[in-house]
Design a protein around this motif. Sequence first.
Motif, PDB file in Angstrom:
ATOM      1  N   PRO A 120       0.835  -1.202   0.000  1.00  0.00           N
ATOM      2  CA  PRO A 120       0.000   0.000   0.000  1.00  0.00           C
ATOM      3  C   PRO A 120       0.871   1.253   0.000  1.00  0.00           C
ATOM      4  O   PRO A 120       2.075   1.184   0.287  1.00  0.00           O
ATOM      5  CB  PRO A 120      -0.808  -0.132   1.294  1.00  0.00           C
ATOM      6  N   MET A 134       1.644   4.228   1.638  1.00  0.00           N
ATOM      7  CA  MET A 134       2.535   4.778   2.656  1.00  0.00           C
ATOM      8  C   MET A 134       3.628   3.774   3.007  1.00  0.00           C
ATOM      9  O   MET A 134       4.803   4.127   3.153  1.00  0.00           O
ATOM     10  CB  MET A 134       1.711   5.177   3.881  1.00  0.00           C
ATOM     11  N   GLY A 138      -1.939   6.945   1.561  1.00  0.00           N
ATOM     12  CA  GLY A 138      -2.384   5.806   2.352  1.00  0.00           C
ATOM     13  C   GLY A 138      -3.763   6.028   2.934  1.00  0.00           C
ATOM     14  O   GLY A 138      -4.605   5.122   2.943  1.00  0.00           O
ATOM     15  N   GLU A 139      -4.034   7.241   3.424  1.00  0.00           N
ATOM     16  CA  GLU A 139      -5.354   7.544   3.981  1.00  0.00           C
ATOM     17  C   GLU A 139      -6.433   7.483   2.894  1.00  0.00           C
ATOM     18  O   GLU A 139      -7.542   6.994   3.143  1.00  0.00           O
ATOM     19  CB  GLU A 139      -5.329   8.918   4.645  1.00  0.00           C
ATOM     20  N   TYR A 150      -6.292   5.634   0.210  1.00  0.00           N
ATOM     21  CA  TYR A 150      -6.434   4.207  -0.097  1.00  0.00           C
ATOM     22  C   TYR A 150      -7.313   3.519   0.951  1.00  0.00           C
ATOM     23  O   TYR A 150      -8.227   2.751   0.618  1.00  0.00           O
ATOM     24  CB  TYR A 150      -5.046   3.568  -0.145  1.00  0.00           C
ATOM     25  N   TYR A 174      -5.500   8.554   9.603  1.00  0.00           N
ATOM     26  CA  TYR A 174      -4.701   7.644  10.412  1.00  0.00           C
ATOM     27  C   TYR A 174      -4.445   8.279  11.782  1.00  0.00           C
ATOM     28  O   TYR A 174      -4.077   9.450  11.877  1.00  0.00           O
ATOM     29  CB  TYR A 174      -3.348   7.375   9.750  1.00  0.00           C
ATOM     30  N   ALA A 208       2.263   2.736   9.029  1.00  0.00           N
ATOM     31  CA  ALA A 208       2.450   1.711   7.999  1.00  0.00           C
ATOM     32  C   ALA A 208       1.591   0.487   8.286  1.00  0.00           C
ATOM     33  O   ALA A 208       1.067  -0.154   7.365  1.00  0.00           O
ATOM     34  CB  ALA A 208       3.923   1.325   7.912  1.00  0.00           C
ATOM     35  N   ASP A 256      -1.743   1.062   7.002  1.00  0.00           N
ATOM     36  CA  ASP A 256      -1.690   0.863   5.553  1.00  0.00           C
ATOM     37  C   ASP A 256      -1.814  -0.610   5.200  1.00  0.00           C
ATOM     38  O   ASP A 256      -2.591  -1.005   4.326  1.00  0.00           O
ATOM     39  CB  ASP A 256      -0.337   1.400   5.052  1.00  0.00           C
TER      40      ASP A 256
END
Length: 768
Positions: free
Chosen positions: A148, A150, A218-219, A221, A233, A439, A442
């Motif tokens: 993913p 991040m 990442g957020e 996603y 996050y 992470a 993620d």
Amino acid sequence: MHQLGKQVPTNMLALLASGEIASNSAPGRAATRLQEELAQRRIDLITTVSSDDASAMLRANPAIQCLLLNWELPGSGHPPALNVLEQLRARNLHLPVFLLADRETVSNMPRRALELANDFIWILEDTPTFIGGRIQGAIRRYSQAVLPPMFAALTHFSHVHEYSWHTPGHTGGTAFLKSPAGRAFYDFFGENMLRSDLSISVTELGSLLDHTGPIAAGERYAAKVFGADRTYYVTNGSSTSNRVIVMASVTRGQLALCDRNCHKSVEHAITMSGAVPTYLIPLRNHYGLIGPIPPDQLTKAAISEAIVNNPLAGSADSPRAVHAVITNSTYDGLCYNVRRVEELLGESVDRLHFDEAWYAYARFNPIYRDRFAMYDSEDDEPHTGPTKFATQSTHKLLAALSQASMIHIRDGRSPIEHGRFNEAFMLHASTSPLYSIMASNDVSAAMMDGPGGTALTGESIAEAVAFRQVLARLKREYGEKGEWFFDGWQPDQVTEPSSGQKYAFHSAPTELLCSEASCWLLNPGDSWHGFGELEKGYCMLDPIKVSITTPGMQRNSQLAEWGIPAGIISKYLDNLGIIVEKTTDFTILFLFSIGITKGKWGTLINALLAFKRDYDANQPLSQCLPNLLAKHSGYADMGLRDLAQKMFNRMKELRSTAKMSAGFSALPQADCSPVQAYEALVRGEVELLPLSQLAGRSAATGVIPYPPGIPLLMPGENFGSEGSPALEYLRVLESFDREFPGFGHDNHGVEVHKGHYHVYTLNRGTAP
């Protein structure tokens, strides 16, 4: 050990499934040459010769990065190779698959196989060098795509950047190498964790506070995976996530509807924000387990009445609540029909906040349909209902690290745009977040993405169902012999919806229990759940939250002639290295997370059987509870059954379960708001008093038996008269703790001095 800062290349891994691997044939010799070529490219090759073995290997080893599948593979299925493909794609859509076949075979291959495979290898025609290069390229593309956003950026950064001149001061781990204790720390946690412990100064990874770069990617996603418009996050757990939401949504002088079955973090958030709480009271059953808030308490008329009856509501700017907090699922695994809750509460409030700390997996299995905050809408029209928030502790039942949490938002009426919401976020977020926690959020999202989430949650449900059925079968078999055994808190029987066929729980088809939500509903009037005439379909028991019940409590809420307090069993299990999640008077909670295995719950069954043997034999505590005797010698002459009976008799005299239910079911009089009580605490306008002096006084802090961390009293609430439910329950706990050392209760907000409970109260005249 390799030198710090030098990455040792990790071999890639492929699986070759072919029945001709070891044969002295042209395909067998070609496979040997290919294996030698792959070894030169640092690709390890695992081999298997049947479809069953291939499927088992793919399930057991997610490190496999490529599958080489002979279409003529022997085994089960029609054809076996297609069976392997279908089982793989039910878990992983992206693993590269090369079919080993000749052109004539491919021309007659089923269309389904062509859809599920990625490419073909002509092992007798193409050279090992050419085939090896294609496999290596496919593995590299897969390895890059599987991470993913991040986490991918973090791994890349830790590989590329050799020196750091920023915080943290251990600079990628080098500081630890300068002392013996530091070296032990370095060796224990490993280089990658330390190299990925970075500063917010690393702009390449973006910022958690500004939500930029790979962290923001990442957020975004995670929002897609979890069905939200926005996801944040959080590196301080769902306690902080709850505080962020409440402080972004409601403030001093505004009304908030609050599930009394809330975690103490919501109490803290109400206190910090200055909001005026109006409480919604959930049900309790014969075990004292927390049930749902009845739907008739969520209607517009009921909410209006609750606000009118709230003595604090007169201090609010408006009689309309701006925010509502509901716990879903409860600690004991009860899940609301969120569509129904939204329909009811949506008439009274524009922002709904669901504390789903223990429920992050719900979106990924159809058995939980419509029972989580970010449920799928039936159309693509803009959301016209309340704005919804969900907090999820991804570390609790997903695979993230401790403190990892997410906030999910779906905008509706009265949205809070990002800029305003982020001010509350920054109020609570650290400027030095741990990157490995982010992470792990993620990675948790990636593990749930696509068919992987359904497969992983399905396995958890299947293991929980298998355990429940074994427990129910043992209960029945011992019962037929006139003996006792543990039971599970679950329906007595279930019905197959299409046929109407009824089954005793222990004999129901496993697939039915694993896939049919109706098997887990709290149907109106069913005696097993003890919550009375609930609305049909309103509430469901989560199969993966397993409460074992112990003998002693009957469904009519009366104690039997004899019983076994659950605390003794938890202590026994702890002595065997089995740590339970929560213990009440007669229930023990076990969580079947995605990390559960058959060996793990099989060991639990064996431990429960061992307890029965030791209890029936009245085994000396020196043999079965040595850890208890090491600290409390007063139990030295007792057997296990002796202690259980003595403790049960005392609980019967104290009426501990009934008084717990009464204490949590009665809403105390609020003398002032939580923030006013807290301000008095800070000013020192409080005194620490024993239980004997609490009648008529106002609590300066929350009084919270833990677990599960549910407030008995909120700050500013009155303890009531000498015989009030709250004081009666606290006296029960105090008396029990003094009589049974080693089995004491953990009560936040209570200080114990020489065996007596003390609580901070407001000075007389302090409460407005």
